[in-house]
Design a protein around this motif. Structure first.
Motif, short mmCIF file in Angstrom:
data_model
loop_
_atom_site.label_atom_id
_atom_site.label_comp_id
_atom_site.label_asym_id
_atom_site.label_seq_id
_atom_site.Cartn_x
_atom_site.Cartn_y
_atom_site.Cartn_z
N GLU A 22 17.37 -11.76 6.38
CA GLU A 22 18.78 -11.66 6.76
C GLU A 22 19.06 -12.24 8.14
OE1 GLU A 22 20.90 -10.64 4.52
OE2 GLU A 22 19.34 -10.03 3.10
N TYR A 23 18.07 -12.25 9.01
CA TYR A 23 18.35 -12.66 10.39
C TYR A 23 17.51 -13.86 10.85
CZ TYR A 23 20.96 -8.39 10.29
OH TYR A 23 21.87 -7.44 9.94
N ILE B 68 14.36 -14.08 11.51
CA ILE B 68 13.41 -13.75 12.57
C ILE B 68 12.08 -13.35 11.92
CG2 ILE B 68 12.87 -12.13 14.43
CD1 ILE B 68 15.92 -11.91 14.91
N ALA C 77 19.31 -7.85 16.28
CA ALA C 77 19.07 -7.75 14.84
C ALA C 77 18.62 -6.33 14.49
CB ALA C 77 18.04 -8.78 14.40
N GLU D 82 21.60 -4.20 14.32
CA GLU D 82 22.34 -4.45 13.09
C GLU D 82 21.68 -3.80 11.89
OE1 GLU D 82 25.38 -5.20 14.19
OE2 GLU D 82 25.45 -6.32 12.31
N LEU E 194 23.47 -1.12 9.42
CA LEU E 194 23.76 -1.45 8.03
C LEU E 194 22.82 -0.82 7.01
CD1 LEU E 194 24.43 -5.25 8.62
CD2 LEU E 194 26.15 -3.49 8.23
N THR F 80 24.62 -16.59 15.30
CA THR F 80 23.69 -15.85 14.44
C THR F 80 24.38 -14.65 13.80
OG1 THR F 80 23.00 -14.45 16.28
CG2 THR F 80 21.70 -16.45 15.88
N ARG F 81 23.78 -14.20 12.71
CA ARG F 81 24.35 -13.07 12.00
C ARG F 81 24.33 -11.81 12.85
NH1 ARG F 81 22.41 -11.04 6.15
NH2 ARG F 81 23.53 -9.08 6.20
N GLU F 82 23.27 -11.65 13.66
CA GLU F 82 23.21 -10.44 14.50
C GLU F 82 24.33 -10.45 15.52
OE1 GLU F 82 20.73 -12.46 13.77
OE2 GLU F 82 19.59 -13.13 15.51
N PHE F 83 24.72 -11.64 15.97
CA PHE F 83 25.83 -11.71 16.92
C PHE F 83 27.15 -11.32 16.24
CE2 PHE F 83 29.34 -14.29 18.70
CZ PHE F 83 29.47 -13.62 19.91
N GLY G 101 27.54 -9.51 13.67
CA GLY G 101 27.46 -8.09 13.36
C GLY G 101 27.83 -7.25 14.58
N SER G 102 27.32 -7.66 15.74
CA SER G 102 27.65 -6.94 16.97
C SER G 102 29.14 -7.06 17.25
CB SER G 102 26.86 -7.51 18.15
OG SER G 102 25.48 -7.42 17.91
N ARG H 186 31.37 -4.70 15.15
CA ARG H 186 31.26 -3.34 15.67
C ARG H 186 32.09 -3.18 16.95
NH1 ARG H 186 26.07 -0.57 17.73
NH2 ARG H 186 25.96 -2.62 18.66
N GLN I 126 29.23 -13.14 5.70
CA GLN I 126 28.37 -12.03 5.30
C GLN I 126 28.74 -10.75 6.05
OE1 GLN I 126 24.62 -13.87 6.16
NE2 GLN I 126 24.15 -14.29 4.02
#
Lengths: 476, 283
Positions: free
Chosen positions: A336-337, A339, A368, A371, A375, B169-172, B174-175, B178, B211
């Motif tokens: 998903e990330y 990494i 990550a 996250e 989730l 990035t997806r983590e960014f 996502g943050s 939130r 996503q």
């Protein structure tokens, strides 16, 4: 390294192997790996010495390495640290000899016992119930085992474990030497102990007899290159003969030169490099512990015995309170990330921090993990905690491995004696070794690990649905 | 006059050149190479790692388009976070609104702000707004500690190859979701769909946003000095739709002075060419 540069500069005409002749015969490979790389992929010759019988530049490079690591002698190894571990054991024990070792050793150790026929005397490592990982050996267990097996030839120690945990190597060495036993140390994850400041003690500094050091892990050399270090009392010539029993006669100069270059870099810049890594790891730990549910552990675990030291360059994180197995977090990070971390086991993940890391990547990893908690957090009540199941040894690995055996479905194996290895990979520490009793606990552990997405390696049956067990009534 | 040209490689085989009258500044900061030039056609311009960030002549298009569409959908934006924007252009556009109470700016490279203040008063005037609080930090690190805090996050980043990489990035994202309130909107610069490598990054960014966010739309503008001139922006939210929820009258009553943006163009900007639609749905 200088010798290779000379060869390149002299434009020696090659009428020897390798057949690609500095790449000219394999252009696609040149395109992929680069001309520089192939121009030093050469065979041993007078100017470049011979790994099997070093008298020239390899000898010099090995001497420099020995000096850098504070060893009496160093061997360059090209078959991975696996080959260094096996050489240590084959050089120290013979068929029928006893060797004392913790059970949470790398598979290469028990493989060596299969080869030489020595009998393992296991010390069960202490385990941490919260983290579910095997720790170091407690001194009480070491003393008791040494007294019960006074004829053992050697004692084997992990320094550190994959997770960063160290035993009291100095005291173990002292006790072993009093009884005339050799001390062999797996330092696959401890190259930096020789160069960093404020690190746990290294094998050579503790007075151990031999150590296998994975230069390609925290050191930064090419994969498969490794060092075998020896103390004063070791017979170097006999050890070389042992190494040559199984080592290639065409040692790769790519690997050898990477060892030499890396040795120099570590000697010059190692202290600074590992300070930076410690800072990265400490920062990441603080941030990860601030997320909640994750536990990035460190030196606070030290208890003076089974956790005598902790390697703070390791970023090990327990994930159980999140309701996720380490392997699940490992898979999420990759899928998903984007990494890729070093490994995930049932309760922990390990992110390898190295000299190649940048701030922004550490920030990505931390975010990550945030996250994943936001989730994917689940109820944590059904988590299998322990990564370590104490084995019941019935016969020696060598006897079991070569004995007559039958294949049985996993579920029908209860009470039988295993004839092969079963491992979750990584970390590659056997759940079952040849000669050990298969219990219900072990079967459910294997099934659980499989369910959570661990790769099970070792058995002939690739998905571990069947196991080879010993034939005959006496084996259940 | 010397025949000096500044060239930027839009692809390995395409070069975009501007005749330069003088170079005013060049340095390697901790994060990137920063240069400022004066040019004949585009006036003063700033480049980071050899990529033009803004020129005096066409920066208004980019800065208006990254700022105003969100306000036309939610005119009651109170708390704003801007990531990047070291040149101050986005802040200058934000200063046209009286509603926001706090504008936080997170720029990783202090030197970009300092150099902009020295050489680019046209955009750096945005830093004069008393509501602006400036942080020199990693954007990803800053935003992951915030929860339910902003009505608008604007990501005015460099391309995803240098220090701006983490902001794609997806983590960014996502943050970000939130850190946003229920009516919060995320606007980001979304690369170009035209050249192959840019398009790949654009698809990747869209995939990651989609996503994470229930609503994720893309709109376009024409920016002459950016690769191909065809540039995209992302509009993501927890529910607000850029066209259905557009409050044209309300925005027009605020009488915000703009040279590029208006509420008719707002609607048109979200109607994309077929090849871009395909790229987005195949992302």
């Amino acid at each position: 390294m200088e010798a290779l540069e000379r060869i390149r500069h002299d434009r020696l005409v090659p009428f020897d192997v390798p057949g690609h002749k500095r790449g000219k015969g394999n252009l696609e490979l040149v395109r992929f790996l680069g001309e520089q790389c192939l121009s030093v992929d050469v065979n041993s010759m007078k100017m470049l010495d011979n790994l099997c019988h070093p008298v020239g530049v390899i000898k010099e490079a090995e001497e420099l390495a020995a000096e850098a690591f504070g060893a009496a002698h160093a061997f360059f190894m090209v078959g991975g640290t696996t080959s260094a571990v096996q050489a240590m054991i084959l050089a120290s024990v013979k068929s029928g000899d006893e060797i004392i070792l913790p059970r949470n050793v790398h598979q290469s150790v028990i493989n060596a016992l299969v080869l030489c026929g020595a009998a393992p005397v296991y010390i069960n490592p202490q385990t941490d119930p919260r983290l579910g990982i095997a720790l170091g050996m407690s001194m009480k267990d070491v003393k008791r085992t040494v007294n019960e097996h006074p004829n053992a030839k050697a004692i084997f120690v992990n320094n550190p474990t994959y997770y960063g945990i160290c035993s009291d190597l100095k005291q173990i060495t002292q006790i072993a030497h009093e009884k005339g036993m050799l001390v062999l140390v797996d330092e696959a994850h401890g190259t930096h102990f020789y160069f960093g400041k404020g690190m746990p003690i290294s094998a050579m500094a503790a007075g151990a007899d031999m150590a296998a050091v994975s230069m390609h892990k925290s050191g930064g050399s090419l994969t498969q290159s490794s060092l075998l270090l020896c103390g004063e009392k070791v017979n170097v010539h006999y050890t070389r003969q042992i190494i040559n029993l199984t080592q290639t006669t065409s040692g790769s100069y790519l690997l050898l030169s990477s060892l030499d270059i890396t040795r120099r870099n570590l000697a010059l810049n190692g202290e600074e490099i590992f300070e930076k890594i410690k800072r990265f790891a400490n920062y990441a730990r603080e941030e990860i512990n601030a997320i909640g549910d994750y536990y990035a552990y460190s030196a606070e675990l030290i208890n003076g015995d089974s956790i005598f030291g902790f390697d703070t360059t390791k970023l090990s994180v327990n994930t159980l309170r999140l309701g996720l197995a380490g392997i699940e977090v490992y898979d999420l990070l990759r899928d998903e990330y984007g990494i890729q971390i070093e490994f995930g086991d049932l309760g922990n993940i390990l992110a390898y921090i190295s000299v190649g890391d940048k701030n922004k990547n550490i920030e990505r990893l931390i975010s990550a993990l945030y996250e994943i908690r936001r989730l994917y957090k689940k109820d944590d009540k059904d988590m299998l905690e322990s990564n370590y199941v104490s084995p019941v040894v019935v016969t020696s690995p060598s006897t079991a491995f070569y004995a007559e055996k039958i294949s049985l479905p996993l579920r029908e194996c209860t009470g039988k004696v295993c004839a092969e290895f079963v491992m979750c990979y990584p970390p590659g520490i056997p759940v079952l070794a040849p000669g050990e009793r298969i219990t219900d606990e072990i079967i459910s552990y294997i099934q659980y690990a499989n369910e959570k997405g661990c790769v099970i390696t070792g058995p002939e049956s690739m998905d571990a649905s069947k196991l080879n067990v010993l034939k005959g009534e006496q084996y259940g | 006059m010397d025949d000096l040209w500044y060239s930027e490689y839009h692809t390995p085989a395409v070069r975009f050149s501007i005749k330069v009258s003088s170079q005013l500044h060049h340095e390697k900061s901790e994060y990137q190479t920063i240069s400022v030039f004066d040019s004949v056609e585009f006036g003063r311009f700033l480049s980071l790692d050899g990529v033009i960030m803004l020129t005096q002549k066409d920066e208004f298009i980019y800065h208006e388009m990254i700022t105003h569409p969100a306000f036309a959908v939610n005119p009651q934006i109170r708390n704003v976070l801007v990531i990047g924007a070291g040149d101050g252009g986005v802040l200058r556009e934000l200063a046209r609104y009286s509603y926001p109470q706090q504008i936080e700016v997170v720029e990783i490279d202090r030197r970009v702000v300092e150099i902009s203040k020295q050489y680019l008063p046209q955009t750096a005037c945005g830093f004069d707004d008393p509501r602006v609080r400036l942080y020199f930090e990693d954007g990803l690190k800053f935003v992951r500690r915030r929860e339910n805090a902003y009505d608008l996050i604007i990501v005015d980043s460099t391309d995803p190859f240098g220090p701006g990489e983490v902001l794609f990035t997806r983590e960014f994202y996502g943050s970000c979701i939130r850190a946003l309130t229920e009516k919060g909107i995320l606007i980001n610069q979304h690369e170009s769909p035209f050249y192959k490598n840019d398009a790949k990054e654009m698809q990747h960014a869209h995939r990651c946003i989609a996503q994470v966010f229930p609503v994720s739309r893309v709109y376009q503008a024409h920016i002459p000095t950016y690769p191909s001139g065809h540039w995209l922006f992302g509009f993501a939210s927890k529910g607000l739709e850029p066209i259905k929820d557009l409050q044209s009258d309300c925005w027009n009553n605020m009488k915000v002075a703009t040279r590029y943006y208006n509420t008719d163009l707002h609607q048109g900007a979200f109607y994309l060419p077929n090849y871009v639609k395909e790229l987005l749905s195949n992302g």
